[in-house]
Write a protein that holds these residues in place. Sequence first.
Motif: not given
Length: 245
Positions: A135-144, A182-183, A225-226, A228-236
Amino acid sequence: MQRHFFLWLTASLFTATIGLAETDQRQFTLSVAPDLEESGLMQHLLPRFALKTGRKAELALPPAEAEIADDGTAVFARGGKTFRLRLNGENAAALQFQDWLLSTAGQAAVTGFIPASGEPFMRAPADGAATKIEIHGDAANGLEVARAHCTRCHSVTPEDRTNIGSTPSFMALRALPDWDARFSAFYALNPHPSFLRVTGISPPFDASRPPSLVPIEVSQDEVEAILAYAASLIPADLGAEVEAR
């Protein structure tokens, strides 16, 4: 005179043989099932492979130097079916096609294809041990980006409670075993194609069927970026084993 002609003919045949060998190693024959060819995926992948590597695949009937069949190396999936690539021989171009298909660029080309009908194609499932996700995206940008475009339907943070009805949150999606696929290709999964486009990937909206919602356009970098942001989340914690459907 005869001796000169013999030497010229010998040199010409040698040059032609070398040229043929080089040509053979820069191209290969590829056999696929009719339904796979009709999906349009090969017409999408093969020019991209040729542009990237300078190697060419020619679709042919079996037996071929490479075949997408039921056995071999898993290269992509669709609708619960895994497609596998089998190499018949040691053609260098065919081997390079396999390497490209399994690379980040090749898998992105697979998931970036939007078929005219039917389910989208997904990343190759892991054979045996889990594979490392690049994964090479920007997680912070993905959140935005997610806050700007995805909250109309999804909860994108644990604190967010704005998702619509049964639409899963990002955290619930993160708990699925194929969350990365999926993402990576969310824009090809219904209902997204009806109102969302990815610059340089998605086809134009059908003029006879205008977007069902206010249309959204995102860049390929924003898709990464999305992810990368998803990868940073703790799964439910859903309280039971999650089944992908």
